[in-house]
Design a protein around this motif. Structure first.
Motif, short mmCIF file in Angstrom:
data_model
loop_
_atom_site.label_atom_id
_atom_site.label_comp_id
_atom_site.label_asym_id
_atom_site.label_seq_id
_atom_site.Cartn_x
_atom_site.Cartn_y
_atom_site.Cartn_z
N GLU A 1 29.26 9.16 87.12
CA GLU A 1 30.30 8.14 87.17
C GLU A 1 29.85 6.89 86.44
OE1 GLU A 1 31.54 7.37 91.12
OE2 GLU A 1 32.07 9.46 91.56
N GLU A 2 30.73 6.37 85.60
CA GLU A 2 30.50 5.09 84.92
C GLU A 2 31.70 4.20 85.21
OE1 GLU A 2 29.74 5.41 80.79
OE2 GLU A 2 27.71 6.21 81.02
N GLY A 3 31.50 3.28 86.16
CA GLY A 3 32.62 2.43 86.56
C GLY A 3 33.69 3.24 87.25
N ASP A 4 34.90 3.20 86.70
CA ASP A 4 36.01 3.93 87.32
C ASP A 4 36.33 5.24 86.63
OD1 ASP A 4 36.91 2.89 84.98
OD2 ASP A 4 38.72 1.95 85.79
N HIS A 5 35.41 5.74 85.78
CA HIS A 5 35.67 7.01 85.12
C HIS A 5 34.39 7.85 85.06
CE1 HIS A 5 33.99 4.62 81.82
NE2 HIS A 5 33.67 5.78 81.25
N GLU A 6 34.57 9.12 84.77
CA GLU A 6 33.44 10.04 84.69
C GLU A 6 32.99 10.20 83.24
OE1 GLU A 6 34.29 13.76 86.53
OE2 GLU A 6 33.96 13.01 88.56
N ALA A 7 31.68 10.31 83.07
CA ALA A 7 31.09 10.55 81.74
C ALA A 7 30.37 11.89 81.78
CB ALA A 7 30.13 9.43 81.36
N GLY A 8 30.24 12.49 80.61
CA GLY A 8 29.59 13.80 80.53
C GLY A 8 28.43 13.80 79.56
N ALA A 9 27.50 14.70 79.80
CA ALA A 9 26.30 14.79 78.95
C ALA A 9 26.50 15.70 77.75
CB ALA A 9 25.12 15.29 79.78
N ASP A 10 27.64 16.41 77.71
CA ASP A 10 27.90 17.35 76.62
C ASP A 10 26.75 18.36 76.49
OD1 ASP A 10 29.38 18.48 74.55
OD2 ASP A 10 28.43 17.23 73.02
N ASP A 11 26.24 18.82 77.66
CA ASP A 11 25.09 19.73 77.65
C ASP A 11 25.46 21.16 78.04
OD1 ASP A 11 25.67 19.12 80.26
OD2 ASP A 11 23.59 18.76 80.87
N ASP A 12 26.76 21.44 78.24
CA ASP A 12 27.13 22.83 78.49
C ASP A 12 26.82 23.64 77.23
OD1 ASP A 12 29.14 21.11 77.48
OD2 ASP A 12 30.63 22.71 77.66
N GLY A 13 26.21 24.79 77.44
CA GLY A 13 25.73 25.59 76.32
C GLY A 13 24.25 25.40 76.03
N ASP A 14 23.61 24.42 76.69
CA ASP A 14 22.16 24.25 76.51
C ASP A 14 21.41 25.48 77.01
OD1 ASP A 14 22.55 21.80 75.42
OD2 ASP A 14 21.59 20.64 77.03
N LYS A 15 20.24 25.72 76.42
CA LYS A 15 19.47 26.92 76.75
C LYS A 15 18.02 26.56 77.06
CE LYS A 15 22.25 29.47 73.37
NZ LYS A 15 22.93 28.24 72.89
N GLN A 16 17.34 27.49 77.71
CA GLN A 16 15.92 27.33 78.01
C GLN A 16 15.29 28.72 78.09
OE1 GLN A 16 14.36 24.28 78.61
NE2 GLN A 16 12.39 25.29 78.70
N VAL A 17 14.11 28.88 77.52
CA VAL A 17 13.37 30.13 77.59
C VAL A 17 11.99 29.87 78.19
CG1 VAL A 17 12.34 32.04 76.31
CG2 VAL A 17 14.58 31.15 75.63
N ASN A 18 11.64 30.62 79.21
CA ASN A 18 10.30 30.58 79.81
C ASN A 18 9.63 31.93 79.59
OD1 ASN A 18 10.31 27.92 81.30
ND2 ASN A 18 12.07 28.89 82.29
N ILE A 19 8.42 31.93 79.10
CA ILE A 19 7.64 33.15 78.90
C ILE A 19 6.30 32.98 79.61
CG2 ILE A 19 6.53 34.66 77.20
CD1 ILE A 19 8.61 33.73 75.18
N TRP A 20 5.86 34.00 80.34
CA TRP A 20 4.56 33.91 80.99
C TRP A 20 3.77 35.21 80.84
CZ3 TRP A 20 9.22 33.92 83.47
CH2 TRP A 20 9.49 34.94 84.38
N LEU A 21 2.47 35.04 80.79
CA LEU A 21 1.54 36.15 80.65
C LEU A 21 0.37 35.90 81.59
CD1 LEU A 21 0.58 38.71 79.06
CD2 LEU A 21 -0.55 37.13 77.48
N GLY A 22 -0.01 36.91 82.38
CA GLY A 22 -1.09 36.70 83.33
C GLY A 22 -1.64 38.00 83.86
N ALA A 23 -2.43 37.87 84.93
CA ALA A 23 -3.03 39.04 85.57
C ALA A 23 -3.39 38.68 87.00
CB ALA A 23 -4.27 39.50 84.81
N ASP A 24 -3.37 39.68 87.88
CA ASP A 24 -3.85 39.47 89.24
C ASP A 24 -4.81 40.58 89.62
OD1 ASP A 24 -2.45 41.48 91.29
OD2 ASP A 24 -0.92 40.92 89.82
N TYR A 25 -5.63 40.31 90.63
CA TYR A 25 -6.66 41.26 91.05
C TYR A 25 -6.89 41.12 92.56
CZ TYR A 25 -11.20 43.55 91.51
OH TYR A 25 -12.23 44.37 91.90
N PHE A 26 -6.85 42.25 93.27
CA PHE A 26 -7.10 42.25 94.70
C PHE A 26 -8.61 42.25 94.95
CE2 PHE A 26 -2.65 43.30 95.35
CZ PHE A 26 -2.39 42.69 96.58
N VAL A 27 -9.12 41.09 95.34
CA VAL A 27 -10.54 40.98 95.69
C VAL A 27 -10.83 41.81 96.93
CG1 VAL A 27 -12.37 39.38 96.34
CG2 VAL A 27 -10.64 38.69 94.67
#
Length: 268
Positions: A209-235
């Protein structure tokens, strides 16, 4: 102002992954507790801290969990004149997963902003505290299975919607998450390398909200990619698991960063 809120929320969330994991829940009456150290960085910015969590299957198929809580040591930019800080308690997520089929789960996570949200700033920089300041729901489904023709190989997938509630006259857009992980336990050795990928897509625009009206970030359609690589071991077989993973993220929703997580999980 609202760009700073969105940035702080994205950076604070970068140390955590929603839901406990992509695989079946534990048997009824069994549980686990884990702790991890995380360090995330991108150019002159970094954050580091301690995360803790626990889960327990109250009956066969129904698992409840406490996730992502802990303490952040810092969240700040490193430069001449930059303000230091960003430490404090982290937010908490209360989760539930229900396994209605050996290969299918549904889940619901409730994110509670109980952590420190104080931002220190000067003319050069501002800190990134560990709280997003936002109550949020993350819900969806999971599919996982062991590959019978390749002993030790398994994979899990997840699809969910991340819905943040309005706070401080700001409401983040609705996000779609799609993720998957594949893991292989080396027979006779016990070490399990794994590789994962998560894609985020913003379905609706963030608004304030900005004063008496709403403003938008124009961020619909934004994307994000997370990639992970690892290992686990039962001690200790089936009881004490140690793990480490490297995480790389890129995109508009959370920005670019690299992270390193190391942890231990105790099963009981």
């Amino acid at each position: 102002m609202f760009k700073k809120i969105a940035l702080a929320a994205a950076l604070a969330a970068s140390a955590a992954f929603a839901t406990w994991d992509y695989y079946p829940v534990l048997e009824g009456g069994k549980g686990s507790a884990k702790g991890n150290l995380y360090y995330d960085w991108d150019h002159d910015w970094s954050q580091a801290g301690l995360g803790v969590g626990a889960r327990f299957s109250v009956i066969n198929g129904l698992e409840i969990s406490l996730q992502d809580w802990g303490y952040q040591f810092w969240g700040e930019w490193d430069c001449s004149g930059c303000v230091n800080g960003g430490s404090g308690l982290r937010d908490l997520t209360i989760g539930a997963r229900y396994q209605f089929d050996p290969m299918f789960n549904v889940f619901l996570d409730l994110h509670l902003p109980v952590g420190n949200d104080d931002v220190d700033a000067n003319a050069i920089s501002s800190t990134t505290p560990p709280s997003t300041e936002e109550i949020a729901l993350y819900f969806g489904g999971q599919f996982s299975m062991a590959v019978k023709d390749a002993p030790g190989l398994k994979f899990g997938t997840e699809a969910g919607l991340d819905w943040g509630f309005e706070h401080d006259n700001y409401e983040r857009g609705l996000d779609l998450h799609l993720g998957g992980e594949i893991a292989y336990t080396v027979q006779g050795v016990g070490i399990t390398p794994f590789f994962g990928l998560q894609f985020k897509f913003r379905l609706t625009e963030s608004e304030w909200e900005e004063g008496d009206h709403e403003a938008g970030a124009d961020d619909d359609g934004d994307k994000q990619v997370n990639i992970w690589l690892g290992a686990d071991y039962f001690v200790i077989p089936n009881m004490l698991d140690v793990w480490a993973k490297l995480i790389v993220r890129s995109g508009d929703i959370g920005g670019d960063a690299t992270g390193l997580n190391v942890g231990v999980e105790f099963f009981f």
